[in-house]
Design an enzyme around this catalytic site. Sequence first.
Site, PDB file in Angstrom:
ATOM      1  N   GLU A  33       7.421 -21.453  12.711  1.00 10.68           N
ATOM      2  CA  GLU A  33       7.580 -20.198  13.433  1.00 10.68           C
ATOM      3  C   GLU A  33       6.589 -20.110  14.588  1.00 10.68           C
ATOM      4  O   GLU A  33       5.619 -20.873  14.670  1.00 10.68           O
ATOM      5  CB  GLU A  33       7.369 -19.013  12.489  1.00 10.68           C
ATOM      6  CG  GLU A  33       5.960 -18.918  11.927  1.00 10.68           C
ATOM      7  CD  GLU A  33       5.650 -17.536  11.366  1.00 10.68           C
ATOM      8  OE1 GLU A  33       5.623 -16.594  12.179  1.00 10.68           O
ATOM      9  OE2 GLU A  33       5.404 -17.422  10.151  1.00 10.68           O
ATOM     10  N   LYS A 167       2.327 -12.404   2.275  1.00 10.62           N
ATOM     11  CA  LYS A 167       1.019 -12.018   2.792  1.00 10.62           C
ATOM     12  C   LYS A 167       0.351 -11.051   1.819  1.00 10.62           C
ATOM     13  O   LYS A 167       0.976 -10.144   1.275  1.00 10.62           O
ATOM     14  CB  LYS A 167       1.157 -11.393   4.175  1.00 10.62           C
ATOM     15  CG  LYS A 167       1.626 -12.391   5.229  1.00 10.62           C
ATOM     16  CD  LYS A 167       1.704 -11.754   6.594  1.00 10.62           C
ATOM     17  CE  LYS A 167       2.097 -12.777   7.646  1.00 10.62           C
ATOM     18  NZ  LYS A 167       3.492 -13.241   7.511  1.00 10.62           N
TER      19      LYS A 167
END
Length: 312
Positions: A33, A167
Amino acid sequence: MTDGQSRMNGDVIQLSDDVAAALKANRPVVALESTIIAHGMPYPENLKTAHVLEKTIADAGAVPATIAVLDGLIRVGLDAGALERIAKDSSLPKLSRRDLPVAIATGGSGATTVAATMIGADGAGIRVFATGGIGGVHRGATDSFDVSADLDELASTPVAVVCAGAKAILDLAKTLEYLETKGVPVIGYGTDELPAFYSRESGLAVPLRADSAGAVAEIILAQQRLGYAGGCIVAVPPPADTALPKADMDAVIDQAIGDADAAGIFGKALTPFLLGRIVELTGGRSLVANIALAKNNARVAGQIAVALAALN
């Protein structure tokens, strides 16, 4: 444009020559990404990390394919100039699924999130994607309804995402529950416990485990044979020598979230703010951990892509 095969219309996606050649020859390719470059780390660490991740994948025997939207095209495989542009331009927006049509229609540019990167990877025919951590269910989502588009993308796009879990700023338990509801396999790579991004432990069990790249490749292939539309998560614990204790990180994250609330920061701006604030509160240790886990994930993803190419 290259002559590489693409599942998308050729006027919206552009494969670099090396990525196109690798896919045409059924050689292993790993997607990366661009949000981690544009918004995940400060310059110049972000650019250095981008090059390190690509080299790590190449060293594992696969071809790296960093994905971004530049001037109205989904670019799959970036040259040095494009990487530097993304690393230096702090004004580049984050692009998720909803944002891609607008960026393409207007000739815009942006860094792709996990969801948008999966779309680009699938459009190119890439089945393995390495990142740091996925998005998920935010803390307080019962009031805010803040759930990352990454989760629905995992349920609908056939790309395996190699990460250190979600995360740590998120509600990891609810994220696992959401993924279970959506039928997304969450595979602990050599672990029975979900990694918590910066930390190796979360206190949450993973439903599945695989202890080798070949075992993961077999699962990905089985999903393809079953005709499943979605992908899977390969959750890799961060390296022990740079991982941070869970108790320490819980306190830091709580403070960072409190600071964001006080400043009225929410939505797409929240994650970059929190990651930056965590770097400050940890004296840079979280950035070291982030870079190390991203490199480790890239290594594992390269190995999985090599194993998958051999099976195919």
